[in-house]
Design an enzyme around this catalytic site. Sequence first.
Site, PDB file in Angstrom:
ATOM      1  CB  CYS A  93      -0.955   0.007   1.188  1.00 42.09           C
ATOM      2  SG  CYS A  93      -0.253   0.573   2.738  1.00 42.09           S
ATOM      3  CD  GLU A  94      -0.782   5.534  -3.446  1.00 45.07           C
ATOM      4  OE1 GLU A  94      -0.132   5.241  -4.455  1.00 45.07           O
ATOM      5  OE2 GLU A  94      -1.697   6.371  -3.457  1.00 45.07           O
ATOM      6  CG  HIS A  95      -2.341   5.317   1.927  1.00 48.59           C
ATOM      7  ND1 HIS A  95      -3.544   4.692   1.702  1.00 48.59           N
ATOM      8  CD2 HIS A  95      -2.271   6.340   1.047  1.00 48.59           C
ATOM      9  CE1 HIS A  95      -4.183   5.322   0.724  1.00 48.59           C
ATOM     10  NE2 HIS A  95      -3.432   6.311   0.312  1.00 48.59           N
ATOM     11  CG  HIS A  96       0.077   2.584   6.260  1.00 46.85           C
ATOM     12  ND1 HIS A  96      -1.147   2.485   5.613  1.00 46.85           N
ATOM     13  CD2 HIS A  96      -0.104   3.413   7.309  1.00 46.85           C
ATOM     14  CE1 HIS A  96      -2.040   3.223   6.254  1.00 46.85           C
ATOM     15  NE2 HIS A  96      -1.438   3.799   7.280  1.00 46.85           N
ATOM     16  CD  GLN A 134      -8.452  -4.391  -2.731  1.00 46.98           C
ATOM     17  OE1 GLN A 134      -8.013  -4.406  -1.584  1.00 46.98           O
ATOM     18  NE2 GLN A 134      -9.517  -5.079  -3.094  1.00 46.98           N
ATOM     19  CG  HIS A 162      -5.448  -3.697   2.497  1.00 46.76           C
ATOM     20  ND1 HIS A 162      -4.930  -2.738   1.649  1.00 46.76           N
ATOM     21  CD2 HIS A 162      -6.445  -4.305   1.814  1.00 46.76           C
ATOM     22  CE1 HIS A 162      -5.599  -2.763   0.504  1.00 46.76           C
ATOM     23  NE2 HIS A 162      -6.520  -3.690   0.577  1.00 46.76           N
ATOM     24  CB  CYS A 164      -1.552  -0.777   6.426  1.00 52.23           C
ATOM     25  SG  CYS A 164      -2.938  -0.571   5.300  1.00 52.23           S
TER      26      CYS A 164
HETATM   27 ZN    ZN Z   1      -1.955   1.201   4.107  1.00 50.82          ZN
END
Ligand code: ZN
Length: 206
Positions: A93-96, A134, A162, A164
């Site tokens: 995931c690009e956030h975490h 996703q 996920h 995260c």
């Molecule tokens: Zn994430």
Amino acid sequence: MHSNDSLDIEPSAANRPSTADELAGLVRRQLALLGEDPDREGLLKTPARVAASLQWLTRGYQMSVREVVGDALFAEEHRSMVMVRDVEFYSMCEHHMLPFFGRVHVAYIPDGRIVGLSKLPRIVEMFARRLQVQERLTEQVAAAVEEVLQPSGVGVVVEAVHLCMMMRGVENQSSKTITSALRGVFREDAKTRAEFLNLAHAPSQR
Ligand code: ZN
């Protein structure tokens, strides 16, 4: 729509040895900032390993749909649904920058040509090996199949867990995220859509 700009990406600096060294240096610094001793034995080779692993896990940036599909396109009059189910994927995931992974089901209805079946998992792999969300992964796979085949329709369903969410206790440990992208007759025709979604959501054979 973001999909088309990612179909062809020039090979970048990401794979040069100097990039790996620089990444390793940053991981070493990260370890120190987290309160670790980057010079203790167990961690000595960690920065280089993490750098190599990150480069491998994001190698989809170096790949293009054209390259992946190559010449595996064939003229064919078959006009019923073609579906590859349960394509396993691993992404981050690009956030975490934590993993999310699961399965993709890809289907299309040809309009004059088909693609080698093994190419569909490779298209999934190419987009999964990047930093992702996703929803975008789902759209990009659909857009790539549409661009390559110009089919009557495309349907993509992605089901994933996920880390995260799981590791940080944000969600119920067993919750799954399901996204879909429907194009052409998969969007316009209720019967085609229902056939696809039934096949996609049928219990896995494995
Ligand atoms: Zn994430």
